[in-house]
Design a protein around this motif. Structure first.
Motif, PDB file in Angstrom:
ATOM      1  N   LYS A  42       0.816  -1.202   0.000  1.00  0.00           N
ATOM      2  CA  LYS A  42       0.000   0.000   0.000  1.00  0.00           C
ATOM      3  C   LYS A  42       0.860   1.268   0.000  1.00  0.00           C
ATOM      4  O   LYS A  42       1.729   1.443   0.855  1.00  0.00           O
ATOM      5  N   LYS A  43       0.574   2.149  -0.946  1.00  0.00           N
ATOM      6  CA  LYS A  43       1.262   3.439  -1.009  1.00  0.00           C
ATOM      7  C   LYS A  43       0.529   4.496  -0.173  1.00  0.00           C
ATOM      8  O   LYS A  43       1.049   5.582   0.053  1.00  0.00           O
ATOM      9  N   LYS A  44      -0.668   4.167   0.275  1.00  0.00           N
ATOM     10  CA  LYS A  44      -1.473   5.126   1.028  1.00  0.00           C
ATOM     11  C   LYS A  44      -0.960   5.287   2.447  1.00  0.00           C
ATOM     12  O   LYS A  44      -0.167   4.480   2.930  1.00  0.00           O
ATOM     13  N   ASN A  45      -1.456   6.320   3.120  1.00  0.00           N
ATOM     14  CA  ASN A  45      -1.126   6.462   4.541  1.00  0.00           C
ATOM     15  C   ASN A  45      -1.849   5.366   5.331  1.00  0.00           C
ATOM     16  O   ASN A  45      -2.811   4.767   4.862  1.00  0.00           O
ATOM     17  N   ILE A  46      -1.365   5.131   6.547  1.00  0.00           N
ATOM     18  CA  ILE A  46      -1.873   4.003   7.326  1.00  0.00           C
ATOM     19  C   ILE A  46      -3.323   4.194   7.753  1.00  0.00           C
ATOM     20  O   ILE A  46      -4.080   3.231   7.849  1.00  0.00           O
ATOM     21  N   LYS A  47      -3.729   5.440   7.987  1.00  0.00           N
ATOM     22  CA  LYS A  47      -5.130   5.666   8.374  1.00  0.00           C
ATOM     23  C   LYS A  47      -6.065   5.199   7.265  1.00  0.00           C
ATOM     24  O   LYS A  47      -7.006   4.444   7.496  1.00  0.00           O
ATOM     25  N   ASN A  48      -5.805   5.653   6.042  1.00  0.00           N
ATOM     26  CA  ASN A  48      -6.660   5.245   4.926  1.00  0.00           C
ATOM     27  C   ASN A  48      -6.539   3.756   4.637  1.00  0.00           C
ATOM     28  O   ASN A  48      -7.513   3.118   4.218  1.00  0.00           O
ATOM     29  N   THR A  49      -5.373   3.195   4.885  1.00  0.00           N
ATOM     30  CA  THR A  49      -5.158   1.778   4.597  1.00  0.00           C
ATOM     31  C   THR A  49      -6.012   0.884   5.479  1.00  0.00           C
ATOM     32  O   THR A  49      -6.651  -0.055   5.003  1.00  0.00           O
ATOM     33  N   ILE A  50      -6.045   1.163   6.788  1.00  0.00           N
ATOM     34  CA  ILE A  50      -6.839   0.271   7.645  1.00  0.00           C
ATOM     35  C   ILE A  50      -8.309   0.680   7.717  1.00  0.00           C
ATOM     36  O   ILE A  50      -9.122  -0.063   8.265  1.00  0.00           O
ATOM     37  N   LEU A  51      -8.637   1.834   7.118  1.00  0.00           N
ATOM     38  CA  LEU A  51     -10.047   2.135   6.897  1.00  0.00           C
ATOM     39  C   LEU A  51     -10.560   1.401   5.658  1.00  0.00           C
ATOM     40  O   LEU A  51     -11.765   1.219   5.491  1.00  0.00           O
ATOM     41  N   ASP A  52      -9.627   0.979   4.795  1.00  0.00           N
ATOM     42  CA  ASP A  52      -9.961   0.256   3.566  1.00  0.00           C
ATOM     43  C   ASP A  52     -10.467  -1.139   3.947  1.00  0.00           C
ATOM     44  O   ASP A  52      -9.722  -1.985   4.435  1.00  0.00           O
ATOM     45  N   GLN A  53     -11.756  -1.381   3.726  1.00  0.00           N
ATOM     46  CA  GLN A  53     -12.372  -2.635   4.161  1.00  0.00           C
ATOM     47  C   GLN A  53     -11.869  -3.851   3.395  1.00  0.00           C
ATOM     48  O   GLN A  53     -12.136  -4.986   3.800  1.00  0.00           O
ATOM     49  N   THR A  54     -11.114  -3.633   2.310  1.00  0.00           N
ATOM     50  CA  THR A  54     -10.543  -4.767   1.591  1.00  0.00           C
ATOM     51  C   THR A  54      -9.284  -5.285   2.277  1.00  0.00           C
ATOM     52  O   THR A  54      -8.856  -6.416   2.025  1.00  0.00           O
ATOM     53  N   VAL A  55      -8.688  -4.479   3.133  1.00  0.00           N
ATOM     54  CA  VAL A  55      -7.482  -4.884   3.861  1.00  0.00           C
ATOM     55  C   VAL A  55      -7.866  -5.639   5.125  1.00  0.00           C
ATOM     56  O   VAL A  55      -7.414  -6.751   5.378  1.00  0.00           O
ATOM     57  N   GLU A  96      -4.169  16.635  18.856  1.00  0.00           N
ATOM     58  CA  GLU A  96      -4.495  17.437  17.680  1.00  0.00           C
ATOM     59  C   GLU A  96      -5.537  16.733  16.818  1.00  0.00           C
ATOM     60  O   GLU A  96      -5.665  15.508  16.853  1.00  0.00           O
ATOM     61  N   LYS A  97      -6.257  17.527  16.029  1.00  0.00           N
ATOM     62  CA  LYS A  97      -7.219  16.957  15.092  1.00  0.00           C
ATOM     63  C   LYS A  97      -6.967  17.515  13.706  1.00  0.00           C
ATOM     64  O   LYS A  97      -6.874  18.731  13.521  1.00  0.00           O
ATOM     65  N   ILE A  98      -6.836  16.612  12.734  1.00  0.00           N
ATOM     66  CA  ILE A  98      -6.632  16.990  11.344  1.00  0.00           C
ATOM     67  C   ILE A  98      -7.636  16.239  10.477  1.00  0.00           C
ATOM     68  O   ILE A  98      -8.391  15.401  10.970  1.00  0.00           O
ATOM     69  N   LYS A  99      -7.646  16.544   9.200  1.00  0.00           N
ATOM     70  CA  LYS A  99      -8.464  15.812   8.246  1.00  0.00           C
ATOM     71  C   LYS A  99      -7.576  14.877   7.444  1.00  0.00           C
ATOM     72  O   LYS A  99      -6.546  15.297   6.906  1.00  0.00           O
ATOM     73  N   VAL A 100      -7.950  13.627   7.380  1.00  0.00           N
ATOM     74  CA  VAL A 100      -7.255  12.642   6.547  1.00  0.00           C
ATOM     75  C   VAL A 100      -8.273  12.092   5.570  1.00  0.00           C
ATOM     76  O   VAL A 100      -9.185  11.363   5.963  1.00  0.00           O
ATOM     77  N   ASN A 101      -8.132  12.479   4.320  1.00  0.00           N
ATOM     78  CA  ASN A 101      -9.087  12.075   3.286  1.00  0.00           C
ATOM     79  C   ASN A 101     -10.522  12.411   3.702  1.00  0.00           C
ATOM     80  O   ASN A 101     -11.444  11.628   3.504  1.00  0.00           O
ATOM     81  N   GLY A 102     -10.683  13.592   4.311  1.00  0.00           N
ATOM     82  CA  GLY A 102     -12.001  14.062   4.701  1.00  0.00           C
ATOM     83  C   GLY A 102     -12.481  13.558   6.049  1.00  0.00           C
ATOM     84  O   GLY A 102     -13.540  13.976   6.529  1.00  0.00           O
ATOM     85  N   ARG A 103     -11.704  12.684   6.685  1.00  0.00           N
ATOM     86  CA  ARG A 103     -12.107  12.130   7.981  1.00  0.00           C
ATOM     87  C   ARG A 103     -11.423  12.884   9.121  1.00  0.00           C
ATOM     88  O   ARG A 103     -10.204  13.052   9.123  1.00  0.00           O
ATOM     89  N   GLY A 104     -12.200  13.317  10.101  1.00  0.00           N
ATOM     90  CA  GLY A 104     -11.612  13.903  11.285  1.00  0.00           C
ATOM     91  C   GLY A 104     -10.732  12.881  11.976  1.00  0.00           C
ATOM     92  O   GLY A 104     -11.157  11.744  12.197  1.00  0.00           O
ATOM     93  N   THR A 105      -9.498  13.264  12.299  1.00  0.00           N
ATOM     94  CA  THR A 105      -8.510  12.328  12.827  1.00  0.00           C
ATOM     95  C   THR A 105      -7.789  12.947  14.014  1.00  0.00           C
ATOM     96  O   THR A 105      -7.140  13.981  13.873  1.00  0.00           O
ATOM     97  N   THR A 106      -7.899  12.324  15.165  1.00  0.00           N
ATOM     98  CA  THR A 106      -7.264  12.840  16.374  1.00  0.00           C
ATOM     99  C   THR A 106      -6.052  11.980  16.721  1.00  0.00           C
ATOM    100  O   THR A 106      -6.122  10.750  16.671  1.00  0.00           O
ATOM    101  N   PHE A 107      -4.942  12.652  17.093  1.00  0.00           N
ATOM    102  CA  PHE A 107      -3.709  11.929  17.383  1.00  0.00           C
ATOM    103  C   PHE A 107      -2.831  12.745  18.319  1.00  0.00           C
ATOM    104  O   PHE A 107      -3.086  13.932  18.577  1.00  0.00           O
ATOM    105  N   CYS A 108      -1.770  12.127  18.816  1.00  0.00           N
ATOM    106  CA  CYS A 108      -0.786  12.783  19.668  1.00  0.00           C
ATOM    107  C   CYS A 108       0.492  12.983  18.864  1.00  0.00           C
ATOM    108  O   CYS A 108       1.124  12.001  18.449  1.00  0.00           O
TER     109      CYS A 108
END
Length: 276
Positions: free
Chosen positions: A154-167, A256-268
């Motif tokens: 996967k070339k995508k970031n890890i957030k989008n990768t494990i949101l991918d239901q095919t993975v 912090e909260k950012i947007k990852v592919n339109g999804r609100g994402t909270t992290f440290c």
């Protein structure tokens, strides 16, 4: 959106309410909920008995006699609840299954995104959205070897990768934020660049979190309720999701909260390492 622990909780609470009941009549107030032709859907299910309810990922599978299965996806806000047929119709109720015992099951969906697809039992993996899904957590198919191999491609970031239901199927925004924080992995990390030992951490945390969240009957942070109208309990255990602006419970850094592919994402930003 109800994720795997929530859908499993719905399955467990809905089963004793409807198992063994026979459908006398179906009322469809909003036909777009039905993937099939609505008239054919009603005709085929009338007089059928619910044998059991299964689940795969975020899908419920209502098993009927005569080899019929209704595959139901709740999407964002779908809910099932048991009523009496004479109960006043509520604004967001779209389908009603009236049973011969004088009860009725109604499907409620504010956004109308949920879908019901009637298929021949045994064809779900070929004819419905289930065909696109990867393995579930805590199964033999979801092995560490499989997970490492999937991420390496996967070339995508890890957030989008494990949101991918095919993975891996069943995780949504809530549990992805949680497992990435637990594993100390920044959500924008390149999936293929994460070290092997951190992939193993992430794998273990996915399995553990889904198991615990299921035991706690899911997470209620917005509108999720089970078939009895009760909330889950895992929201009391959340460490990052919905906690932006608060201190990280591990290091004290403000989350912090950012947007990852339109999804609100909270992290440290201190605990979670960015792998590029």
């Amino acid at each position: 959106m109800p994720e795997m622990p929530e859908v499993e909780t719905v399955r467990r609470t809905l089963t004793p309410l409807v198992k063994g009941k026979t459908i006398e009549k179906i009322v469809v107030w909003y036909p777009k909920i039905i993937v099939n032709d609505p008239d054919e859907f009603v005709k085929k299910l009338t007089n059928k008995k619910i044998l059991k309810i299964d689940r795969y990922g975020k899908y419920l599978l209502f098993r009927f006699n005569d080899d019929l299965t209704m595959v139901s996806h709740l999407r964002m806000e779908g809910k099932y609840h048991l009523v009496t047929p004479d109960a006043p119709k509520q604004k967001h109720e779209h389908v009603e299954f009236i049973f011969t015992d004088g009860t009725a099951l109604r499907y409620d969906d504010v956004r109308k995104f949920g879908r019901m697809h009637l298929v021949e039992t045994g064809t779900e993996r070929q004819t419905t959205g289930i065909r696109h899904l990867g393995p579930e957590p805590n199964t033999d198919e979801f092995s560490l070897e499989y997970f490492r191999d999937a991420l390496s491609k996967k070339k995508k970031n890890i957030k989008n990768t494990i949101l991918d239901q095919t993975v891996v199927c069943g995780l949504g925004n809530i549990y992805v934020d949680e497992v990435l924080w637990q594993s100390k992995i920044h959500p924008l990390s390149s999936a293929k660049k994460i070290p092997s030992d951190k992939v193993a951490d992430l794998y273990r945390n996915i399995n553990h979190t889904i198991a615990v969240a299921t035991k706690e009957r899911g997470t209620t942070v917005h509108t999720y309720l089970d078939a009895n109208g009760e909330t889950g309990g895992y929201q009391n255990m959340l460490q990052v999701y919905d906690h932006a602006g608060e201190q990280c419970s591990s290091c004290g850094t403000v989350l912090e909260k950012i947007k990852v592919n339109g999804r609100g994402t909270t992290f440290c930003s201190h605990c979670q390492v960015l792998y590029k």
